[in-house]
Design an enzyme around this catalytic site. Structure first.
Site, short mmCIF file in Angstrom:
data_model
loop_
_atom_site.label_atom_id
_atom_site.label_comp_id
_atom_site.label_asym_id
_atom_site.label_seq_id
_atom_site.Cartn_x
_atom_site.Cartn_y
_atom_site.Cartn_z
N ASP A 1 0.83 -1.20 0.00
CA ASP A 1 0.00 0.00 0.00
C ASP A 1 0.88 1.26 0.00
O ASP A 1 1.75 1.40 0.85
CB ASP A 1 -0.85 -0.06 1.29
CG ASP A 1 -2.00 0.92 1.29
OD1 ASP A 1 -1.90 1.95 0.60
OD2 ASP A 1 -2.98 0.65 2.01
N HIS B 1 -0.39 4.58 -0.05
CA HIS B 1 -1.08 5.80 0.39
C HIS B 1 -0.33 6.46 1.54
O HIS B 1 -0.37 5.99 2.67
CB HIS B 1 -2.52 5.49 0.79
CG HIS B 1 -3.36 5.04 -0.37
ND1 HIS B 1 -3.49 3.73 -0.72
CD2 HIS B 1 -4.09 5.76 -1.27
CE1 HIS B 1 -4.28 3.64 -1.79
NE2 HIS B 1 -4.66 4.87 -2.14
C1 B12 Z 1 -4.63 9.88 -3.19
C2 B12 Z 1 -5.12 8.47 -3.40
C3 B12 Z 1 -4.31 7.59 -4.09
C4 B12 Z 1 -2.92 7.95 -4.56
C5 B12 Z 1 -1.96 7.82 -3.37
C6 B12 Z 1 -0.80 8.78 -3.45
C7 B12 Z 1 0.10 8.63 -2.26
N1 B12 Z 1 1.34 8.21 -2.50
O1 B12 Z 1 -0.32 8.87 -1.15
C8 B12 Z 1 -2.66 6.88 -5.66
C9 B12 Z 1 -3.11 7.46 -7.00
C10 B12 Z 1 -1.23 6.37 -5.80
C11 B12 Z 1 -3.64 5.81 -5.26
C12 B12 Z 1 -3.56 4.53 -5.69
C13 B12 Z 1 -4.49 3.56 -5.41
N2 B12 Z 1 -5.66 3.73 -4.76
CO1 B12 Z 1 -6.12 5.31 -3.83
N3 B12 Z 1 -6.83 6.83 -3.10
C14 B12 Z 1 -6.40 8.07 -2.91
C15 B12 Z 1 -7.48 8.94 -2.24
C16 B12 Z 1 -8.14 9.76 -3.34
C17 B12 Z 1 -7.01 9.86 -1.15
C18 B12 Z 1 -6.15 9.19 -0.06
C19 B12 Z 1 -5.66 10.25 0.87
O2 B12 Z 1 -4.51 10.69 0.76
N4 B12 Z 1 -6.51 10.71 1.81
C20 B12 Z 1 -6.23 11.74 2.76
C21 B12 Z 1 -5.68 11.12 4.07
C22 B12 Z 1 -5.42 12.22 5.06
O3 B12 Z 1 -6.67 10.24 4.61
P1 B12 Z 1 -6.49 8.71 4.84
O4 B12 Z 1 -5.43 8.20 3.92
O5 B12 Z 1 -7.79 8.07 4.78
O6 B12 Z 1 -5.93 8.59 6.32
C23 B12 Z 1 -6.66 9.07 7.45
C24 B12 Z 1 -7.65 8.08 8.03
O7 B12 Z 1 -7.93 6.98 7.17
C25 B12 Z 1 -7.11 7.65 9.32
N5 B12 Z 1 -6.31 6.44 9.43
C26 B12 Z 1 -5.50 5.84 8.54
N6 B12 Z 1 -4.87 4.81 9.11
C27 B12 Z 1 -5.27 4.73 10.36
C28 B12 Z 1 -4.91 3.86 11.40
C29 B12 Z 1 -5.48 4.01 12.65
C30 B12 Z 1 -5.10 3.08 13.74
C31 B12 Z 1 -6.40 5.07 12.87
C32 B12 Z 1 -7.01 5.26 14.18
C33 B12 Z 1 -6.74 5.93 11.85
C34 B12 Z 1 -6.18 5.76 10.60
O8 B12 Z 1 -6.28 8.72 9.71
C35 B12 Z 1 -5.67 9.31 8.56
C36 B12 Z 1 -5.37 10.74 8.83
O9 B12 Z 1 -6.51 11.45 9.27
C37 B12 Z 1 -8.43 7.85 -1.65
C38 B12 Z 1 -9.90 8.26 -1.57
C39 B12 Z 1 -10.18 9.11 -0.37
N7 B12 Z 1 -10.76 10.23 -0.60
O10 B12 Z 1 -9.83 8.72 0.76
C40 B12 Z 1 -8.22 6.70 -2.61
C41 B12 Z 1 -8.44 5.27 -2.14
C42 B12 Z 1 -7.79 5.09 -0.76
N8 B12 Z 1 -7.66 4.49 -3.12
C43 B12 Z 1 -8.26 3.39 -3.43
C44 B12 Z 1 -7.71 2.46 -4.36
C45 B12 Z 1 -8.59 1.27 -4.69
C46 B12 Z 1 -6.45 2.64 -4.94
C47 B12 Z 1 -5.75 1.69 -5.90
C48 B12 Z 1 -5.87 0.21 -5.60
C49 B12 Z 1 -6.31 2.04 -7.28
C50 B12 Z 1 -5.87 1.13 -8.38
N9 B12 Z 1 -6.73 0.22 -8.74
O11 B12 Z 1 -4.77 1.30 -8.87
C51 B12 Z 1 -4.30 2.16 -5.87
C52 B12 Z 1 -3.47 1.38 -4.85
C53 B12 Z 1 -1.98 1.71 -4.95
C54 B12 Z 1 -1.24 1.10 -3.81
N10 B12 Z 1 -0.34 0.18 -4.11
O12 B12 Z 1 -1.40 1.46 -2.67
C55 B12 Z 1 -9.57 3.18 -2.70
C56 B12 Z 1 -9.52 2.13 -1.62
C57 B12 Z 1 -10.82 1.34 -1.63
C58 B12 Z 1 -10.97 0.39 -0.53
N11 B12 Z 1 -10.12 0.28 0.45
O13 B12 Z 1 -11.95 -0.29 -0.58
C59 B12 Z 1 -9.88 4.63 -2.24
C60 B12 Z 1 -10.66 4.70 -0.93
C61 B12 Z 1 -10.67 5.32 -3.39
C62 B12 Z 1 -12.01 4.67 -3.57
N12 B12 Z 1 -13.07 5.23 -2.99
O14 B12 Z 1 -12.14 3.71 -4.27
N13 B12 Z 1 -4.61 6.29 -4.47
#
Ligand code: B12
Lengths: 133, 460
Positions: free
Chosen positions: A12, A14
């Site tokens: 992963d 992200h």
């Molecule tokens: C940017 C992004 C990407 C970028 C990542 C760039 C990078 N290097 O960071 C790129 C384009 C590379 C990417 C690729 C992929 N992505 Co993407 N991506 C996103 C996106 C749009 C935003 C993620 C982000 O940065 N969010 C902002 C941060 C701040 O939030 P966060 O990551 O969720 O983290 C917060 C919380 O989750 C929480 N949290 C996280 N971990 C933990 C742990 C604990 C213990 C706690 C309490 C809280 C917590 O706290 C964090 C901070 O507040 C999301 C959609 C979305 N809006 O969330 C999809 C998303 C995560 N991606 C998704 C997918 C499917 C993929 C790919 C598989 C797509 C593909 N088929 O190629 C690939 C996987 C690549 C890989 N090997 O990882 C899906 C996941 C679906 C799922 N899990 O069911 C999402 C949700 C989009 C969707 N709705 O379909 N992605």
């Protein structure tokens, strides 16, 4: 000061949430050891041993968290880390599943707390602090 | 005229290099058998006489610097917690300081390990474990075990700083000679070996030299300032980095094939060269040295043979009659000063040298591993990517004296089935014809620019 290991498990990449978690936990007085994205269970465990961490916070965003986290607790126990708390959050499974079921499955695997999608790290901090003291 | 004499007390030979500091030239080199068993000065004096006879107009020697790997060199044991983390960091500190590390221990030392450690031929123990603020229980346990066992060699403690006070108390009322320095891995995966290396060198200069019977040499040479491999590493680092306006050669590798060991030194960051490759593991030192104790031309000839199958050996050694293979190896390990006296023996040496080169490079370089994930293949790199290394420098007795040295060194680029090794792909190969690398490392302590110029002039 509590030492915690954070990182994103499996294949992963992200990275954004991971950086935010590091920042927020630091602000709240944790000693954060961030092993970053693409981390294996072994990376988490080795880091926790050397740094004497009290908890491991696993992030999984890409949907394959369940496969990546399998036997993580067992492996921790094996490595002498039975006392270390295990948390997981992010988007830990694919799509929209009933979270209660997901939570149960992860708890069965040995995770102490399981956070649903959209939980910000801030929301979890009080619980984590309480667990560690 | 101002002559700076550089002396290397090697395991077999004492080698001298005379440099005219004003004219900026090497006046000459000479060597004689190292004589630790009787009086080291005998060998030194013989070599000096040879040098003076060959260069009667050499003039006054105004400065002398010396290094040594005589009487077995510097041997260390490294102790850490996790094999890939603090144990590896400890090992790298030892290697970087010019030591040979045959004993590495992880986690809690067992009775059996303590026993092995106590009877091992080592000069210093490096005790690490835990990041700063991290695990201290393990290093404290190990310190207690070392104290109970009354380890007689100096112990350097370079682990979790939070454990320092307690370890001090453990060692304080004992006979143990100990030194507490900065952690070799203060933060996870961060390598910090300078403090440990400095104290290793200090112990080497003050104690080891004496224990090995080399102290007497200091009447003529002044303080012996470092182990020979460390001076080689310094010369290589200078050659890679350059000095002031004198440019260096960039990323490079040194292959040093000796009688007992083969050393590989690489200078360079070794970061991944392709963006899809992710770097894993402990941080790599810019100047990295590895030593293979089972790969050498004489003492280790038997051990070396046991590493390759007869089928593989024949790829290097094309004599119809192979009945002499074992005998030839035995001859070498029993008579370490043996020199080949016919074509077949020459070919045998060439085969050994090629194997030393191939295997030690294989153990030094980084590797790429393919990880099959739900999202397709990912590439993880551990160690250094050395594919773009520009220069490979060969040194050590065999290489220097052989006409086919460059062919032997071409093993560095060998591909074969090991395609995931990140070996140099197309380097320029240079030979240390006059055996000056260690000497230039010594000279660089006072005259870095001159040492660099001479290296560039004489490595061909
Ligand atoms: C940017 C992004 C990407 C970028 C990542 C760039 C990078 N290097 O960071 C790129 C384009 C590379 C990417 C690729 C992929 N992505 Co993407 N991506 C996103 C996106 C749009 C935003 C993620 C982000 O940065 N969010 C902002 C941060 C701040 O939030 P966060 O990551 O969720 O983290 C917060 C919380 O989750 C929480 N949290 C996280 N971990 C933990 C742990 C604990 C213990 C706690 C309490 C809280 C917590 O706290 C964090 C901070 O507040 C999301 C959609 C979305 N809006 O969330 C999809 C998303 C995560 N991606 C998704 C997918 C499917 C993929 C790919 C598989 C797509 C593909 N088929 O190629 C690939 C996987 C690549 C890989 N090997 O990882 C899906 C996941 C679906 C799922 N899990 O069911 C999402 C949700 C989009 C969707 N709705 O379909 N992605």
């Amino acid at each position: 000061m509590h030492t915690v290991v954070i990182g994103v498990i499996g294949a992963d990449v992200h990275a954004v949430g991971n950086k935010i978690i590091e920042h927020v936990l630091n602000e709240h007085g944790f000693n954060v050891v961030n092993i970053g994205v693409l981390s294996s269970q072994e990376d988490f465990i080795n880091a926790a041993i050397e740094t004497n961490a009290k908890a491991i916070l696993v992030s999984s965003l890409y949907g394959h968290g369940e496969i990546d986290c399998r036997q993580m607790k067992d492996n921790c126990v094996e490595a002498g880390l039975s006392h270390v708390k295990l948390y997981v959050g992010g988007n830990i499974v694919v799509g929209k599943q009933d979270f209660k079921e997901v939570e149960d499955r992860f708890k069965k695997m040995g995770f102490d707390r399981v956070y649903p999608p959209g939980t910000n790290i801030e929301e979890a901090i009080e619980e984590i602090k309480a667990d560690l003291t | 005229m101002s002559i700076h004499l550089l002396v290397d007390f090697g395991s077999t030979y004492t080698k001298l290099t005379a440099v005219d500091v004003e004219e900026e030239v090497i006046i000459g080199t000479s060597k004689a058998m190292t004589t630790v068993k009787t009086d080291v000065l005998e060998g030194f004096n013989t070599a000096l006489e040879k040098l003076e006879n060959a260069h009667p107009k050499m003039g006054e020697i105004s400065a002398v610097s010396a290094c040594s790997s005589a009487a077995g060199g510097l041997k260390m044991a490294a102790i850490g917690l996790i094999e890939e983390l603090t144990a590896e960091a400890a090992k790298r500190a030892c290697l970087g300081a010019g030591a040979l590390v045959n004993h590495v221990y992880t986690h809690h030392l067992s009775k059996k390990e303590i026993k092995a450690l106590k009877s091992a031929a080592i000069d210093i123990v490096l005790l690490a474990g835990g990041t700063d603020g991290g695990n201290k229980e393990c290093i404290i346990h190990n310190a207690k075990k070392l104290r109970e066992a009354e380890i007689e060699v100096p112990i350097i403690v370079a682990g979790n700083k939070d454990a320092a006070d307690e370890i001090e108390t453990i060692f304080d009322d004992s006979k143990i000679e100990y030194y507490i320095v900065d952690n070799v891995m203060p933060k996870l995966k961060e390598l910090h070996v300078k403090a440990a290396k400095d104290v290793i060198r200090k112990i080497f200069i003050t104690k080891i030299i004496e224990a090995k019977g080399i102290k007497k040499a200091e009447e003529k040479t002044g303080e012996i300032i470092m182990p020979t491999p460390e001076s080689v590493l310094m010369a290589a680092e200078l050659l890679a980095k350059g000095y002031e306006d004198e440019e260096g050669y960039g990323e490079l590798m040194v292959v040093d094939i000796g009688g007992a060991t083969t050393d590989i030194h690489t200078l360079g960051r070794g970061y991944p060269k392709r963006t899809e490759v992710i770097l894993k593991g402990l941080q790599e030192p810019f100047a990295k040295r590895t030593v293979e104790g089972d790969l050498g031309m004489r003492y280790s000839a038997n051990a070396l043979l046991s590493l390759v199958s007869p089928y593989e050996f024949k790829k290097y050694y094309q004599y119809e009659d192979e009945s002499n293979i074992e005998a030839s190896a035995k001859k070498r390990s029993e008579h370490v000063d043996y020199l080949p006296d016919n074509d077949q023996e020459e070919a045998f040496d060439a085969a050994l040298a090629r194997i030393c080169c191939d295997l030690s490079v294989s153990r030094h370089v980084g590797t790429v591993e393919v990880v099959y994930t739900p999202l397709g293949n990912m590439y993880y790199q551990t160690g250094k990517d050395l594919t773009e290394v520009q220069y490979v420098v060969g040194t050590g007795g065999v290489l220097i004296h052989r006409k086919d040295a460059k062919q032997i060194l071409s093993e560095v680029t060998k591909k074969s089935n090991k395609k995931l090794e990140l070996r140099p792909e197309d380097p320029k190969i240079l030979i240390d014809e006059h055996y000056i690398l260690a000497a230039m490392g010594l000279l660089s302590q006072k005259h870095p620019k001159l040492a660099l110029k001479l290296l560039k002039r004489h490595l061909k």
